[in-house]
Design an enzyme around this catalytic site. Structure first.
Site, PDB file in Angstrom:
ATOM      1  N   ASP A 264     -24.187  -2.812 -23.303  1.00  0.00           N
ATOM      2  CA  ASP A 264     -24.886  -2.557 -24.565  1.00  0.00           C
ATOM      3  C   ASP A 264     -24.057  -1.580 -25.399  1.00  0.00           C
ATOM      4  OD1 ASP A 264     -27.451  -4.013 -23.988  1.00  0.00           O
ATOM      5  OD2 ASP A 264     -27.438  -2.625 -22.296  1.00  0.00           O
TER       6      ASP A 264
ATOM      7  N   ASP B 132     -16.945  -6.625 -26.993  1.00  0.00           N
ATOM      8  CA  ASP B 132     -16.599  -7.272 -28.257  1.00  0.00           C
ATOM      9  C   ASP B 132     -16.858  -6.328 -29.443  1.00  0.00           C
ATOM     10  OD1 ASP B 132     -19.331  -7.320 -28.156  1.00  0.00           O
ATOM     11  OD2 ASP B 132     -19.556  -9.415 -28.736  1.00  0.00           O
TER      12      ASP B 132
ATOM     13  N   PHE C 267     -22.469 -13.487 -23.926  1.00  0.00           N
ATOM     14  CA  PHE C 267     -22.344 -12.554 -25.044  1.00  0.00           C
ATOM     15  C   PHE C 267     -20.992 -12.693 -25.731  1.00  0.00           C
ATOM     16  CE2 PHE C 267     -26.148 -10.826 -23.493  1.00  0.00           C
ATOM     17  CZ  PHE C 267     -26.692 -10.080 -24.518  1.00  0.00           C
TER      18      PHE C 267
END
Ligand SMILES: C[S@@+](CC[C@H](N)C(=O)[O-])C[C@H]1O[C@@H](n2cnc3c(N)ncnc32)[C@H](O)[C@@H]1O
Length: 238
Positions: A143, A179, A218
């Site tokens: 996260d 990312d 993700f």
């Protein structure tokens, strides 16, 4: 008021201030996930209450152990465990539907080299993972907590880097991917300053995605949004 300002009661009469890297999402389990948990948890589930693990006993053999924190729905973890049957894998996740999805895929793949914790990885590391025992530690797309006031919730911090180092064998590698450029830069800064690690990047920053790491959900989303992806690999050298 945030939970930092308003500590949650952990035990009766005891208030502990904890900054966590996750917010527990109350996702509903699908029927398939619930069934996968019921069927497979007895063989593949691990509990922090058991205390420090003996990997040889857990897996019934002696093999290098790879630990993954925050495996999400577990697609890439299952793919990696299937692709490397000579290694044993432990996954940690707090999101119950992810536990169910991972167990369903692990069952379908017939895996015997995977075990899971449904718990906060910080506590699992401290209470269940022996020192100098891990061949590899994986943290993929954690996260990002992209608002500056939330950066303290990012799991990669100087103190956490030392907790991970303590659990890696000498020569063991901590592999991260994100990312979010700002988080990648934060990871690089923290890890470059962390004692006892050596960056495996020949350019002193990032490494190309190694073949053993499949694209995650993700990451695919990130690609669609036009984000870059940064892999970092740091070896424990002391
Ligand atoms: C952004 S998702 C990425 C999931 C997966 N690695 C992927 O790439 O698809 C981050 C995951 O980490 C989990 N997580 C965050 N902090 C954690 C912690 N301290 N212990 C266990 N899981 C954690 C969250 O529940 C979430 O599923």
């Amino acid at each position: 008021m945030s939970e930092q300002q308003n500590p949650q009661p952990e035990k009766e009469g005891v208030y502990l201030r904890k900054i966590r890297s996750f917010v527990k999402r109350e996702g509903r389990l699908t029927k398939g996930q619930a069934r996968a948990i019921e069927t497979n948890w007895p063989a593949m589930g691990l509990s922090v209450d058991t205390g420090m693990l003996d990997f040889n006993q857990v897996f019934g053999r002696q093999a290098p152990v790879v630990l993954e924190i925050g495996f999400g729905m577990g697609k890439s973890l299952v793919a990696m465990a299937a692709a490397e049957p000579d290694k044993d894998f432990i996954g940690i996740e707090v999101h119950r539907p992810g536990i169910g999805a991972c167990l369903a895929d692990a069952e379908a793949a017939g895996l015997t080299n995977l075990r899971l914790f449904e718990h906060d990885a910080v506590e699992v590391l401290a209470q269940c993972i022996p020192d100098a025992s891990l061949a590899r530690m994986q943290l993929y797309f954690p996260d990002p907590w992209h608002k500056a006031r939330h950066h303290k919730r990012r799991i990669v911090q100087a103190e956490f880097a030392q907790k991970v180092r303590q659990k890696l064998a000498i020569g063991g590698v901590w592999h991260m991917a994100t990312d979010w450029q700002n988080y990648a830069e934060h990871m690089l800064e923290v890890m470059s300053q962390a004692e006892g690690y050596q960056n495996q990047s020949s350019s002193g920053d990032y490494v190309p995605r190694p073949d053993f790491r499949p694209l995650t959900k993700f990451e695919q989303r990130g690609h669609r949004l036009g984000h870059g992806v940064w892999d970092l690999m740091f070896e424990r050298i002391a």
